[in-house]
Design a protein around this motif. Sequence first.
Motif: not given
Length: 397
Positions: A333-342, A344-354
Amino acid sequence: MTDQITPSPPSGAPRPRSDHFVNKEPWDPYVSERLTAEQEKYYMAGQWKLMWWRFRRHRPAVVSAVFLALMYFSTVISEFIAPYDLHTRHSAYIFAPPQRVHFIHEGQFLGPFVYAVKTTRDMETLQRVYTADTARPQQLRFFCLGDSYEFWGLIEGSFHFVCPPEGGHFFWLGTDRLGRDMFSRIVYAARISLTIGIIGIALSFALALILGGLAGYYGGWVDNVVQRITEIIKSFPHLPLWLALSAALPVTWSPLLVYFGITLILALLDWPGLGRAVRSKLLSLREEDYAAAAQMMGAKPGRIIGRHLLPGFMSHLIASATLSIPSMILAETALSFLGLGLRPPITSWGVLLNEATDINVVAVNWWLMLPVIPVILVILAYQFMGDGMRDAADPYG
Protein backbone atom coordinates in the motif's frame (compact mmCIF):
# COMPACT_ATOMS: atom_id res chain seq x y z
CA MET A 1 -20.67 -55.14 35.93
CA THR A 2 -19.54 -51.92 37.55
CA ASP A 3 -17.05 -49.19 36.74
CA GLN A 4 -15.66 -49.34 40.27
CA ILE A 5 -12.37 -51.14 40.87
CA THR A 6 -11.47 -52.20 44.39
CA PRO A 7 -7.84 -53.38 44.61
CA SER A 8 -6.57 -55.42 47.54
CA PRO A 9 -3.22 -53.95 48.53
CA PRO A 10 -1.08 -55.60 51.18
CA SER A 11 -1.17 -54.21 54.69
CA GLY A 12 0.93 -51.09 55.11
CA ALA A 13 1.06 -50.45 51.35
CA PRO A 14 1.00 -46.76 50.32
CA ARG A 15 -2.04 -45.29 48.68
CA PRO A 16 -1.95 -45.98 44.93
CA ARG A 17 -1.70 -42.96 42.64
CA SER A 18 -2.66 -43.04 38.97
CA ASP A 19 -3.41 -40.42 36.39
CA HIS A 20 -6.22 -42.58 35.02
CA PHE A 21 -8.35 -42.81 38.18
CA VAL A 22 -10.12 -40.23 40.29
CA ASN A 23 -11.24 -40.75 43.92
CA LYS A 24 -15.00 -41.17 44.23
CA GLU A 25 -15.48 -41.67 47.97
CA PRO A 26 -13.29 -39.51 50.25
CA TRP A 27 -13.46 -42.04 53.10
CA ASP A 28 -12.38 -44.99 50.95
CA PRO A 29 -9.19 -44.19 49.01
CA TYR A 30 -9.34 -47.42 47.00
CA VAL A 31 -12.80 -46.85 45.46
CA SER A 32 -12.29 -45.00 42.19
CA GLU A 33 -13.80 -44.52 38.74
CA ARG A 34 -12.34 -44.30 35.25
CA LEU A 35 -11.93 -41.04 33.35
CA THR A 36 -15.04 -39.81 31.57
CA ALA A 37 -15.17 -39.71 27.78
CA GLU A 38 -14.68 -35.92 27.80
CA GLN A 39 -11.64 -36.18 30.08
CA GLU A 40 -10.11 -38.94 28.00
CA LYS A 41 -10.73 -36.93 24.82
CA TYR A 42 -8.88 -33.97 26.33
CA TYR A 43 -5.88 -35.91 27.68
CA MET A 44 -5.48 -37.92 24.46
CA ALA A 45 -5.84 -34.93 22.09
CA GLY A 46 -2.99 -34.03 19.76
CA GLN A 47 -1.14 -30.75 19.50
CA TRP A 48 -3.20 -29.29 16.66
CA LYS A 49 -6.50 -30.15 18.32
CA LEU A 50 -5.40 -28.53 21.58
CA MET A 51 -4.40 -25.44 19.61
CA TRP A 52 -7.84 -25.32 17.98
CA TRP A 53 -9.60 -25.58 21.35
CA ARG A 54 -7.49 -22.77 22.80
CA PHE A 55 -7.96 -20.65 19.69
CA ARG A 56 -11.76 -20.97 19.87
CA ARG A 57 -11.74 -19.43 23.35
CA HIS A 58 -10.07 -16.28 21.99
CA ARG A 59 -13.18 -14.39 20.85
CA PRO A 60 -11.45 -11.46 19.05
CA ALA A 61 -9.27 -13.92 17.13
CA VAL A 62 -12.27 -16.00 16.05
CA VAL A 63 -14.21 -12.91 14.90
CA SER A 64 -11.14 -11.68 13.03
CA ALA A 65 -10.67 -15.07 11.35
CA VAL A 66 -14.29 -15.05 10.16
CA PHE A 67 -13.91 -11.48 8.87
CA LEU A 68 -10.72 -12.37 6.96
CA ALA A 69 -12.35 -15.49 5.53
CA LEU A 70 -15.22 -13.35 4.20
CA MET A 71 -12.77 -10.82 2.77
CA TYR A 72 -10.79 -13.48 0.93
CA PHE A 73 -13.99 -15.13 -0.28
CA SER A 74 -15.06 -11.76 -1.71
CA THR A 75 -11.88 -11.70 -3.81
CA VAL A 76 -13.05 -14.87 -5.54
CA ILE A 77 -16.35 -13.30 -6.62
CA SER A 78 -15.34 -9.65 -6.99
CA GLU A 79 -17.07 -9.36 -10.37
CA PHE A 80 -20.33 -10.59 -8.85
CA ILE A 81 -20.21 -8.25 -5.82
CA ALA A 82 -19.25 -5.03 -7.66
CA PRO A 83 -22.24 -3.24 -9.23
CA TYR A 84 -20.06 -1.86 -12.05
CA ASP A 85 -17.08 -3.07 -14.03
CA LEU A 86 -13.66 -1.93 -12.84
CA HIS A 87 -13.18 0.51 -15.75
CA THR A 88 -16.75 1.72 -16.30
CA ARG A 89 -16.81 5.52 -16.50
CA HIS A 90 -19.70 7.90 -15.92
CA SER A 91 -18.51 11.16 -17.44
CA ALA A 92 -21.61 13.01 -16.26
CA TYR A 93 -20.92 12.10 -12.60
CA ILE A 94 -17.28 13.05 -11.95
CA PHE A 95 -16.52 13.32 -8.23
CA ALA A 96 -20.11 12.42 -7.37
CA PRO A 97 -20.59 12.11 -3.57
CA PRO A 98 -21.73 8.86 -1.93
CA GLN A 99 -25.42 8.06 -2.18
CA ARG A 100 -27.32 7.02 0.94
CA VAL A 101 -29.42 3.87 0.81
CA HIS A 102 -32.95 4.43 2.13
CA PHE A 103 -35.76 2.06 3.04
CA ILE A 104 -38.73 4.32 3.86
CA HIS A 105 -40.10 7.07 1.61
CA GLU A 106 -42.77 9.39 2.99
CA GLY A 107 -43.80 6.84 5.62
CA GLN A 108 -43.99 3.95 3.15
CA PHE A 109 -41.56 1.06 3.14
CA LEU A 110 -40.09 0.63 -0.33
CA GLY A 111 -37.08 -1.54 0.41
CA PRO A 112 -33.52 -0.51 -0.47
CA PHE A 113 -33.60 2.51 -2.76
CA VAL A 114 -31.68 5.70 -3.56
CA TYR A 115 -32.88 9.09 -4.64
CA ALA A 116 -32.16 10.31 -8.14
CA VAL A 117 -29.25 12.74 -8.49
CA LYS A 118 -29.67 16.24 -9.92
CA THR A 119 -26.60 17.95 -11.34
CA THR A 120 -26.06 21.71 -11.43
CA ARG A 121 -23.06 23.95 -12.01
CA ASP A 122 -21.67 26.45 -9.52
CA MET A 123 -20.89 29.45 -11.72
CA GLU A 124 -18.38 30.88 -9.25
CA THR A 125 -16.19 27.78 -8.84
CA LEU A 126 -17.36 26.03 -12.04
CA GLN A 127 -17.71 22.83 -10.05
CA ARG A 128 -20.52 20.37 -10.37
CA VAL A 129 -23.02 20.32 -7.53
CA TYR A 130 -24.95 17.12 -6.91
CA THR A 131 -28.22 17.13 -4.96
CA ALA A 132 -30.68 14.36 -4.20
CA ASP A 133 -34.11 14.58 -5.83
CA THR A 134 -36.25 13.37 -2.89
CA ALA A 135 -39.33 13.21 -5.14
CA ARG A 136 -37.83 10.43 -7.27
CA PRO A 137 -37.00 7.28 -5.28
CA GLN A 138 -35.31 4.58 -7.35
CA GLN A 139 -35.28 1.00 -6.08
CA LEU A 140 -32.10 -1.03 -6.27
CA ARG A 141 -32.05 -4.34 -8.10
CA PHE A 142 -30.56 -7.50 -6.64
CA PHE A 143 -29.30 -10.65 -8.39
CA CYS A 144 -29.65 -8.92 -11.71
CA LEU A 145 -27.97 -8.40 -15.06
CA GLY A 146 -25.68 -5.38 -15.34
CA ASP A 147 -22.26 -4.47 -16.71
CA SER A 148 -20.59 -7.27 -18.64
CA TYR A 149 -17.30 -8.64 -17.33
CA GLU A 150 -14.87 -11.52 -17.70
CA PHE A 151 -14.85 -13.64 -14.56
CA TRP A 152 -11.15 -14.02 -13.66
CA GLY A 153 -10.45 -13.04 -17.26
CA LEU A 154 -11.83 -16.38 -18.49
CA ILE A 155 -15.64 -16.51 -18.47
CA GLU A 156 -17.88 -13.75 -19.78
CA GLY A 157 -20.80 -12.78 -17.58
CA SER A 158 -23.05 -9.92 -16.49
CA PHE A 159 -24.73 -11.26 -13.33
CA HIS A 160 -24.33 -9.02 -10.25
CA PHE A 161 -25.44 -9.08 -6.64
CA VAL A 162 -26.71 -5.50 -6.81
CA CYS A 163 -27.38 -3.31 -9.83
CA PRO A 164 -28.26 0.38 -10.20
CA PRO A 165 -31.94 1.28 -10.62
CA GLU A 166 -33.51 1.19 -14.06
CA GLY A 167 -32.58 4.46 -15.71
CA GLY A 168 -30.54 5.62 -12.70
CA HIS A 169 -27.18 5.24 -11.00
CA PHE A 170 -25.93 3.82 -7.73
CA PHE A 171 -22.71 5.27 -6.30
CA TRP A 172 -22.65 3.95 -2.75
CA LEU A 173 -19.12 5.33 -2.05
CA GLY A 174 -19.08 8.05 -4.69
CA THR A 175 -16.99 8.32 -7.85
CA ASP A 176 -13.43 9.39 -8.67
CA ARG A 177 -11.99 11.94 -11.08
CA LEU A 178 -12.99 9.81 -14.09
CA GLY A 179 -16.48 9.01 -12.87
CA ARG A 180 -15.65 5.42 -11.84
CA ASP A 181 -17.58 3.87 -8.96
CA MET A 182 -15.38 3.80 -5.83
CA PHE A 183 -17.14 0.84 -4.22
CA SER A 184 -16.60 -1.34 -7.30
CA ARG A 185 -12.93 -0.33 -7.48
CA ILE A 186 -12.36 -1.08 -3.77
CA VAL A 187 -13.90 -4.53 -4.24
CA TYR A 188 -11.67 -5.27 -7.23
CA ALA A 189 -8.60 -3.83 -5.47
CA ALA A 190 -9.06 -6.21 -2.53
CA ARG A 191 -8.11 -9.11 -4.82
CA ILE A 192 -4.66 -7.62 -5.44
CA SER A 193 -3.91 -6.22 -1.98
CA LEU A 194 -4.95 -9.36 -0.10
CA THR A 195 -3.33 -11.92 -2.40
CA ILE A 196 0.00 -10.08 -2.52
CA GLY A 197 0.33 -10.62 1.24
CA ILE A 198 -0.44 -14.34 1.00
CA ILE A 199 1.90 -14.99 -1.93
CA GLY A 200 4.63 -12.86 -0.38
CA ILE A 201 4.49 -14.63 2.98
CA ALA A 202 4.52 -18.02 1.21
CA LEU A 203 7.80 -17.12 -0.52
CA SER A 204 9.21 -15.60 2.66
CA PHE A 205 8.17 -18.68 4.66
CA ALA A 206 9.90 -21.00 2.20
CA LEU A 207 13.13 -18.96 2.31
CA ALA A 208 13.04 -18.87 6.12
CA LEU A 209 12.58 -22.65 6.38
CA ILE A 210 15.37 -23.42 3.92
CA LEU A 211 18.02 -20.91 4.99
CA GLY A 212 17.13 -20.89 8.69
CA GLY A 213 16.93 -24.68 8.73
CA LEU A 214 20.36 -25.08 7.14
CA ALA A 215 21.91 -22.55 9.52
CA GLY A 216 20.37 -24.13 12.61
CA TYR A 217 21.09 -27.75 11.72
CA TYR A 218 24.61 -27.53 10.30
CA GLY A 219 25.93 -24.55 12.23
CA GLY A 220 29.57 -23.63 11.57
CA TRP A 221 30.36 -21.64 8.45
CA VAL A 222 26.85 -22.18 7.04
CA ASP A 223 25.38 -20.51 10.11
CA ASN A 224 27.89 -17.66 9.88
CA VAL A 225 27.09 -16.96 6.23
CA VAL A 226 23.32 -17.00 6.76
CA GLN A 227 23.56 -14.81 9.86
CA ARG A 228 25.72 -12.25 8.10
CA ILE A 229 23.21 -12.07 5.24
CA THR A 230 20.31 -11.54 7.64
CA GLU A 231 22.22 -8.86 9.53
CA ILE A 232 23.00 -6.99 6.31
CA ILE A 233 19.36 -7.09 5.20
CA LYS A 234 18.04 -6.01 8.60
CA SER A 235 20.59 -3.21 8.90
CA PHE A 236 18.99 -1.28 6.01
CA PRO A 237 15.88 0.82 6.69
CA HIS A 238 13.07 -1.05 4.99
CA LEU A 239 11.24 1.85 3.39
CA PRO A 240 14.24 3.31 1.47
CA LEU A 241 15.23 -0.20 0.39
CA TRP A 242 11.68 -0.91 -0.82
CA LEU A 243 11.72 2.36 -2.75
CA ALA A 244 15.09 1.62 -4.34
CA LEU A 245 14.21 -1.90 -5.44
CA SER A 246 10.76 -0.88 -6.67
CA ALA A 247 12.21 1.99 -8.69
CA ALA A 248 14.64 -0.49 -10.27
CA LEU A 249 11.80 -2.45 -11.89
CA PRO A 250 11.75 -1.75 -15.64
CA VAL A 251 8.95 0.53 -16.76
CA THR A 252 8.45 -1.69 -19.81
CA TRP A 253 7.30 -4.62 -17.67
CA SER A 254 3.70 -5.69 -17.95
CA PRO A 255 1.40 -5.13 -14.94
CA LEU A 256 1.55 -8.86 -14.16
CA LEU A 257 5.35 -8.85 -14.02
CA VAL A 258 5.30 -5.76 -11.82
CA TYR A 259 2.89 -7.54 -9.48
CA PHE A 260 5.19 -10.54 -9.10
CA GLY A 261 8.24 -8.27 -8.89
CA ILE A 262 6.77 -6.35 -5.93
CA THR A 263 5.78 -9.62 -4.29
CA LEU A 264 9.31 -11.00 -4.66
CA ILE A 265 10.83 -7.80 -3.23
CA LEU A 266 8.60 -7.96 -0.17
CA ALA A 267 9.41 -11.65 0.36
CA LEU A 268 13.17 -11.14 0.07
CA LEU A 269 13.12 -8.40 2.69
CA ASP A 270 10.79 -10.13 5.14
CA TRP A 271 12.31 -13.61 5.57
CA PRO A 272 15.19 -12.77 8.02
CA GLY A 273 12.86 -12.52 11.02
CA LEU A 274 11.31 -15.94 10.40
CA GLY A 275 14.69 -17.37 9.45
CA ARG A 276 16.19 -16.46 12.81
CA ALA A 277 13.25 -18.07 14.61
CA VAL A 278 13.79 -21.31 12.65
CA ARG A 279 17.54 -21.23 13.34
CA SER A 280 17.19 -20.73 17.09
CA LYS A 281 14.70 -23.58 17.39
CA LEU A 282 16.78 -26.01 15.35
CA LEU A 283 19.92 -25.21 17.34
CA SER A 284 18.20 -26.49 20.48
CA LEU A 285 16.20 -29.35 18.94
CA ARG A 286 19.06 -30.92 16.96
CA GLU A 287 20.63 -32.03 20.25
CA GLU A 288 17.53 -33.96 21.35
CA ASP A 289 17.71 -37.74 21.65
CA TYR A 290 15.18 -38.42 18.88
CA ALA A 291 17.20 -36.31 16.42
CA ALA A 292 20.42 -38.14 17.36
CA ALA A 293 18.63 -41.51 17.05
CA ALA A 294 17.35 -40.62 13.57
CA GLN A 295 20.86 -39.59 12.53
CA MET A 296 22.37 -42.81 13.85
CA MET A 297 19.79 -44.83 11.92
CA GLY A 298 21.05 -43.26 8.68
CA ALA A 299 18.38 -40.63 8.09
CA LYS A 300 19.48 -37.83 5.78
CA PRO A 301 19.59 -34.22 7.06
CA GLY A 302 16.63 -33.23 4.90
CA ARG A 303 14.46 -35.94 6.42
CA ILE A 304 15.59 -35.15 9.96
CA ILE A 305 14.79 -31.46 9.51
CA GLY A 306 11.51 -31.94 7.63
CA ARG A 307 10.06 -34.96 9.46
CA HIS A 308 11.42 -34.66 13.00
CA LEU A 309 12.54 -31.11 13.83
CA LEU A 310 10.28 -28.67 11.97
CA PRO A 311 6.92 -30.26 12.99
CA GLY A 312 7.86 -29.69 16.64
CA PHE A 313 7.52 -25.91 16.35
CA MET A 314 5.57 -25.46 13.10
CA SER A 315 2.62 -24.02 15.02
CA HIS A 316 4.79 -21.17 16.32
CA LEU A 317 6.07 -20.46 12.80
CA ILE A 318 2.53 -20.30 11.41
CA ALA A 319 1.54 -17.84 14.12
CA SER A 320 4.62 -15.72 13.37
CA ALA A 321 3.92 -15.82 9.64
CA THR A 322 0.34 -14.69 10.24
CA LEU A 323 1.63 -11.63 12.08
CA SER A 324 3.95 -10.86 9.13
CA ILE A 325 1.19 -10.69 6.50
CA PRO A 326 -0.05 -7.23 7.60
CA SER A 327 3.42 -5.74 7.14
CA MET A 328 3.44 -6.93 3.52
CA ILE A 329 0.00 -5.48 2.84
CA LEU A 330 1.09 -2.17 4.35
CA ALA A 331 4.33 -2.24 2.34
CA GLU A 332 2.48 -2.72 -0.94
CA THR A 333 0.00 0.00 0.00
CA ALA A 334 2.81 2.41 0.87
CA LEU A 335 4.74 1.72 -2.35
CA SER A 336 1.66 2.09 -4.54
CA PHE A 337 0.63 5.22 -2.64
CA LEU A 338 4.04 6.75 -3.41
CA GLY A 339 3.75 5.74 -7.07
CA LEU A 340 6.58 3.17 -6.99
CA GLY A 341 4.55 0.01 -6.48
CA LEU A 342 1.76 -1.36 -8.60
CA ARG A 343 0.64 0.81 -11.48
CA PRO A 344 -2.62 1.09 -13.42
CA PRO A 345 -4.35 -0.80 -14.95
CA ILE A 346 -3.69 -3.00 -11.90
CA THR A 347 -5.82 -1.68 -9.07
CA SER A 348 -4.97 -2.10 -5.41
CA TRP A 349 -5.88 -0.18 -2.28
CA GLY A 350 -2.57 1.65 -2.51
CA VAL A 351 -3.24 2.62 -6.15
CA LEU A 352 -6.63 4.01 -5.13
CA LEU A 353 -5.07 6.00 -2.30
CA ASN A 354 -2.52 7.41 -4.74
CA GLU A 355 -5.34 9.52 -6.18
CA ALA A 356 -5.84 11.11 -2.76
CA THR A 357 -2.35 12.61 -2.48
CA ASP A 358 -3.59 16.13 -3.18
CA ILE A 359 -4.87 17.64 0.06
CA ASN A 360 -7.11 20.07 -1.87
CA VAL A 361 -8.87 17.18 -3.58
CA VAL A 362 -9.28 15.31 -0.29
CA ALA A 363 -10.69 18.39 1.45
CA VAL A 364 -13.44 18.66 -1.15
CA ASN A 365 -13.89 15.00 -2.14
CA TRP A 366 -13.31 13.21 1.17
CA TRP A 367 -14.64 9.87 -0.09
CA LEU A 368 -11.41 9.34 -2.03
CA MET A 369 -9.85 8.36 1.33
CA LEU A 370 -12.36 5.54 1.90
CA PRO A 371 -9.96 2.81 0.61
CA VAL A 372 -7.97 3.28 3.82
CA ILE A 373 -10.86 1.78 5.84
CA PRO A 374 -10.48 -1.81 4.51
CA VAL A 375 -6.71 -1.51 4.96
CA ILE A 376 -7.16 -0.65 8.65
CA LEU A 377 -9.77 -3.36 9.22
CA VAL A 378 -7.69 -6.09 7.57
CA ILE A 379 -4.53 -5.10 9.47
CA LEU A 380 -6.38 -5.12 12.80
CA ALA A 381 -8.01 -8.46 11.99
CA TYR A 382 -4.64 -10.04 11.19
CA GLN A 383 -3.18 -8.67 14.42
CA PHE A 384 -6.01 -10.07 16.54
CA MET A 385 -5.95 -13.43 14.75
CA GLY A 386 -2.16 -13.62 15.01
CA ASP A 387 -2.31 -12.92 18.74
CA GLY A 388 -4.88 -15.68 19.16
CA MET A 389 -2.81 -18.17 17.17
CA ARG A 390 0.32 -17.26 19.13
CA ASP A 391 -1.45 -17.82 22.45
CA ALA A 392 -2.95 -21.08 21.19
CA ALA A 393 0.46 -22.34 20.06
CA ASP A 394 2.08 -21.53 23.40
CA PRO A 395 2.31 -24.81 25.35
CA TYR A 396 2.69 -22.89 28.61
CA GLY A 397 -0.37 -20.70 28.02
